[in-house]
Design a protein around this motif. Structure first.
Motif, PDB file in Angstrom:
ATOM      1  N   UNK A 106      -3.349   7.335  12.759  1.00  0.00           N
ATOM      2  CA  UNK A 106      -3.646   8.652  13.303  1.00  0.00           C
ATOM      3  C   UNK A 106      -3.095   8.799  14.703  1.00  0.00           C
ATOM      4  N   UNK A 107      -3.274   9.980  15.277  1.00  0.00           N
ATOM      5  CA  UNK A 107      -2.704  10.264  16.575  1.00  0.00           C
ATOM      6  C   UNK A 107      -3.224   9.406  17.697  1.00  0.00           C
ATOM      7  N   UNK A 108      -4.386   8.793  17.526  1.00  0.00           N
ATOM      8  CA  UNK A 108      -4.932   7.895  18.539  1.00  0.00           C
ATOM      9  C   UNK A 108      -4.747   6.435  18.177  1.00  0.00           C
ATOM     10  N   UNK A 109      -3.986   6.163  17.131  1.00  0.00           N
ATOM     11  CA  UNK A 109      -3.742   4.786  16.730  1.00  0.00           C
ATOM     12  C   UNK A 109      -4.749   4.244  15.759  1.00  0.00           C
ATOM     13  N   UNK A 110      -5.513   5.124  15.093  1.00  0.00           N
ATOM     14  CA  UNK A 110      -6.502   4.660  14.114  1.00  0.00           C
ATOM     15  C   UNK A 110      -5.824   4.311  12.801  1.00  0.00           C
ATOM     16  N   UNK A 111      -6.441   3.425  12.053  1.00  0.00           N
ATOM     17  CA  UNK A 111      -5.915   2.994  10.755  1.00  0.00           C
ATOM     18  C   UNK A 111      -6.298   4.016   9.694  1.00  0.00           C
ATOM     19  N   UNK A 112      -5.312   4.633   9.070  1.00  0.00           N
ATOM     20  CA  UNK A 112      -5.572   5.714   8.123  1.00  0.00           C
ATOM     21  C   UNK A 112      -5.208   5.385   6.681  1.00  0.00           C
ATOM     22  N   UNK A 113      -4.766   4.192   6.407  1.00  0.00           N
ATOM     23  CA  UNK A 113      -4.437   3.818   5.028  1.00  0.00           C
ATOM     24  C   UNK A 113      -3.095   3.131   4.963  1.00  0.00           C
ATOM     25  N   UNK A 114      -2.882   2.463   3.857  1.00  0.00           N
ATOM     26  CA  UNK A 114      -1.621   1.750   3.731  1.00  0.00           C
ATOM     27  C   UNK A 114      -1.425   1.163   2.351  1.00  0.00           C
ATOM     28  N   UNK A 115      -0.295   0.515   2.196  1.00  0.00           N
ATOM     29  CA  UNK A 115       0.060  -0.159   0.946  1.00  0.00           C
ATOM     30  C   UNK A 115       0.711  -1.494   1.280  1.00  0.00           C
ATOM     31  N   UNK A 116       0.299  -2.548   0.582  1.00  0.00           N
ATOM     32  CA  UNK A 116       0.860  -3.879   0.778  1.00  0.00           C
ATOM     33  C   UNK A 116       1.440  -4.360  -0.554  1.00  0.00           C
ATOM     34  N   UNK A 117       2.630  -4.968  -0.487  1.00  0.00           N
ATOM     35  CA  UNK A 117       3.263  -5.487  -1.705  1.00  0.00           C
ATOM     36  C   UNK A 117       3.463  -6.996  -1.542  1.00  0.00           C
ATOM     37  N   UNK A 118       2.572  -7.784  -2.111  1.00  0.00           N
ATOM     38  CA  UNK A 118       2.752  -9.235  -2.115  1.00  0.00           C
ATOM     39  C   UNK A 118       3.476  -9.683  -3.386  1.00  0.00           C
ATOM     40  N   UNK A 119       3.828 -10.945  -3.424  1.00  0.00           N
ATOM     41  CA  UNK A 119       4.461 -11.500  -4.628  1.00  0.00           C
ATOM     42  C   UNK A 119       3.520 -11.333  -5.809  1.00  0.00           C
ATOM     43  N   UNK A 120       2.276 -11.678  -5.633  1.00  0.00           N
ATOM     44  CA  UNK A 120       1.246 -11.439  -6.641  1.00  0.00           C
ATOM     45  C   UNK A 120      -0.086 -11.367  -5.904  1.00  0.00           C
ATOM     46  N   UNK A 121      -1.118 -11.012  -6.626  1.00  0.00           N
ATOM     47  CA  UNK A 121      -2.428 -10.896  -5.973  1.00  0.00           C
ATOM     48  C   UNK A 121      -3.530 -11.230  -6.954  1.00  0.00           C
ATOM     49  N   UNK A 122      -4.567 -11.855  -6.423  1.00  0.00           N
ATOM     50  CA  UNK A 122      -5.778 -12.129  -7.196  1.00  0.00           C
ATOM     51  C   UNK A 122      -6.960 -11.328  -6.649  1.00  0.00           C
ATOM     52  N   UNK A 123      -6.672 -10.428  -5.734  1.00  0.00           N
ATOM     53  CA  UNK A 123      -7.758  -9.656  -5.143  1.00  0.00           C
ATOM     54  C   UNK A 123      -8.454  -8.810  -6.198  1.00  0.00           C
ATOM     55  N   UNK A 124      -9.757  -8.630  -6.030  1.00  0.00           N
ATOM     56  CA  UNK A 124     -10.537  -7.838  -6.978  1.00  0.00           C
ATOM     57  C   UNK A 124     -10.907  -6.470  -6.413  1.00  0.00           C
ATOM     58  N   UNK A 125     -10.492  -6.160  -5.202  1.00  0.00           N
ATOM     59  CA  UNK A 125     -10.704  -4.833  -4.644  1.00  0.00           C
ATOM     60  C   UNK A 125     -12.055  -4.635  -3.992  1.00  0.00           C
ATOM     61  N   UNK A 126     -12.053  -4.081  -2.822  1.00  0.00           N
ATOM     62  CA  UNK A 126     -13.242  -3.683  -2.069  1.00  0.00           C
ATOM     63  C   UNK A 126     -14.235  -4.816  -1.859  1.00  0.00           C
ATOM     64  N   UNK A 127     -13.774  -6.026  -1.950  1.00  0.00           N
ATOM     65  CA  UNK A 127     -14.669  -7.161  -1.725  1.00  0.00           C
ATOM     66  C   UNK A 127     -14.715  -7.554  -0.265  1.00  0.00           C
ATOM     67  N   UNK A 128     -13.746  -7.089   0.504  1.00  0.00           N
ATOM     68  CA  UNK A 128     -13.683  -7.511   1.899  1.00  0.00           C
ATOM     69  C   UNK A 128     -12.751  -6.578   2.651  1.00  0.00           C
ATOM     70  N   UNK A 129     -12.745  -6.713   3.957  1.00  0.00           N
ATOM     71  CA  UNK A 129     -11.806  -5.986   4.796  1.00  0.00           C
ATOM     72  C   UNK A 129     -10.671  -6.947   5.169  1.00  0.00           C
TER      73      UNK A 129
END
Length: 479
Positions: free
Chosen positions: A32-55
């Protein structure tokens, strides 16, 4: 303004089930205009993440650059793994009583509603959490504040694109309807000719406000059978004697008397802007003195007083007997009767009674509350204070001017809240979009041929060995 040279620096991420640094292929982060984190996308080789389990916490070497919550995850066969990131403040928006930065929601208000209430008229506002964990709710502070946080458009910029003005979905007209039988209220802004007119519903909680209204009753109205008017002493001396034991008083030389004070008040008719309810009458009675009554009874064998049935006077009784008896008891009551008078007819709303104080120099104050039926609005209200004595004593008293209180109901125009979009501008300035090499994080201003504007958003695209930032100036948020 944060500018990072990514050459020779590896992007890494920490958090539950986060991919290793060497597994990250590319990433996009929006600020955002003040440098806030507003969202993103990460592309790793693969992932085992289950989503929303952590920040997840992203950094270039040891410097924090982004944080987000893994949300939508894709790692299907034959596809490049991809993890979408929620902004860290997003989970709070639907919660009651939450706070973020300088904005706090009410007990029964969502954070999203509170942010709209406080910042809905500022399309250039930024809401969120910075990579360092600071909470921000407000307009980017860079504009005009930090001379060093300025970028002047030069030949480093590429993919420059002019974006015209935005015309927000602004509300121009509003109606406040307090309810059936009440007046409606219209509110209008003065929009320019190009603005599309939109009407919304204004509200107030409560829609109908109530305040106590103090008025004086007019009066008293003297009549022949009333005592001395209000403010003057009235000596009230009546007596019904109690004869000596064993005898009955035969005469009615001292009948019971009544005293009364009366006031009238014109009860207002209901209108579309005012209604009067819950009438309360208060009367104070000052007792100046209370004296014992001493009454002499004289009787003889022939007559004035006779023996009770079955009793005879003794033969040695004198021909005439004189007896004295004093009376000072609680036999005096005061009542307050309220009448409603309409079309020559009277209706009694109530007549409570209380004992008079019998102590000299005392004040007895009492009040009675009456629910006035709505159908009697516009009638005449009459209050009558009556003094009744059942056993005799002399009392000197003053009845003070009666006061009346009522509840006044009226539309709560002072508490009206305009609909969403009422404070929005009709037009935002034209904007500029361009790319710069490297990692650029707001806040900072951009000077270009359209003037000086703060950065509204910045999206960083990172690949191994390559990084650029898409920058948009001016106000965002409405469309």
């Amino acid at each position: 303004m944060h500018i990072w040279d990514t050459r020779g620096r590896q992007l890494s991420v920490a958090g539950y089930r986060a991919p290793a640094a060497d597994a990250l292929i590319s990433a996009e982060f929006t600020y955002g205009g003040s440098g806030t984190c507003q969202g993103g996308t990460v592309r790793p080789v693969d992932t085992m993440s289950e989503g929303r389990d952590a920040e997840w916490f992203f950094s270039l070497d040891s410097e924090s650059v982004f944080r987000g919550i893994p949300d939508n995850i894709s790692d299907g066969d034959g596809q490049l793994a991809q993890v979408s990131l929620l902004p860290p403040h997003r989970p709070r928006l639907g919660g009651l009583g939450e706070s973020l930065g300088a904005v706090s929601a009410g007990e029964f208000e969502t954070l999203a509603a509170a942010l709209e209430r406080e910042l809905g008229n500022r399309p250039d506002a930024d809401v969120g959490i910075t990579p360092e964990g600071y909470e921000i709710t407000g307009v980017p502070f860079a504009s005009g504040s930090y001379g060093a946080n300025i970028y002047t458009l030069d030949d480093r910029a590429y993919d420059v694109r002019y974006i015209g003005s935005t015309y927000p979905d602004a509300v121009t007209d509003a109606v406040f309807d307090p309810g059936e039988g009440w007046r409606k209220y219209k509110y209008q802004r003065m929009p320019p000719a190009y603005a599309l007119r939109r009407t919304g519903q204004a509200k107030a909680d409560p829609a109908i406000a109530e305040l106590p209204a103090s008025v004086w009753l007019s009066g008293p109205i003297p009549t022949d059978d009333l005592l001395t008017p209000v403010g003057q002493s009235a000596v009230y001396s009546t007596f019904m004697g109690t004869p000596p034991k064993g005898y009955t008083w035969q005469s009615s030389l001292f009948p019971r008397r009544f005293g009364a004070w009366r006031w009238t008040w014109d009860y207002p008719a209901d209108t579309d802007v005012q209604r009067i309810r819950d009438v309360e009458i208060t009367v104070a009675v000052y007792v100046a003195s209370v004296a014992e009554q001493r009454r002499e009874f004289t009787w003889n064998k022939s007559g004035s007083l006779s023996a009770q049935s079955g009793e005879t006077l003794p033969d040695n009784a004198p021909a005439t007997v004189t007896t004295f008896e004093a009376s000072r008891d609680d036999g005096t009551t005061i009542s307050l009767t309220l009448y409603l008078i309409r079309d020559g007819k009277r209706e009694v709303l109530g007549a409570p009674q209380v004992l008079m104080p019998r102590t000299t120099n005392s004040v007895g104050t009492f009040s009675s509350t009456f629910q006035v039926p709505e159908q009697f609005a516009g009638s005449r209200l009459e209050a009558e204070v009556a003094i009744k004595q059942t056993n005799g004593h002399r009392i000197e008293m003053q009845v003070q001017t009666a006061s009346i209180k009522a509840v006044r109901q009226f539309p709560n125009t002072a508490g009206v809240q305009m609909p969403e979009g009422w404070d929005k501008p009709f037009r935002t300035p034209a904007r500029l979009e361009f790319r710069l090499p490297g990692w650029h994080r707001p806040p900072f201003d951009v000077i270009w041929w359209g003037g000086r504007q703060p950065v509204a958003s910045a999206t960083v695209t990172w690949n191994r060995g390559e990084c650029s930032t898409l920058i948009t100036t001016g106000a965002l948020g409405y469309g």
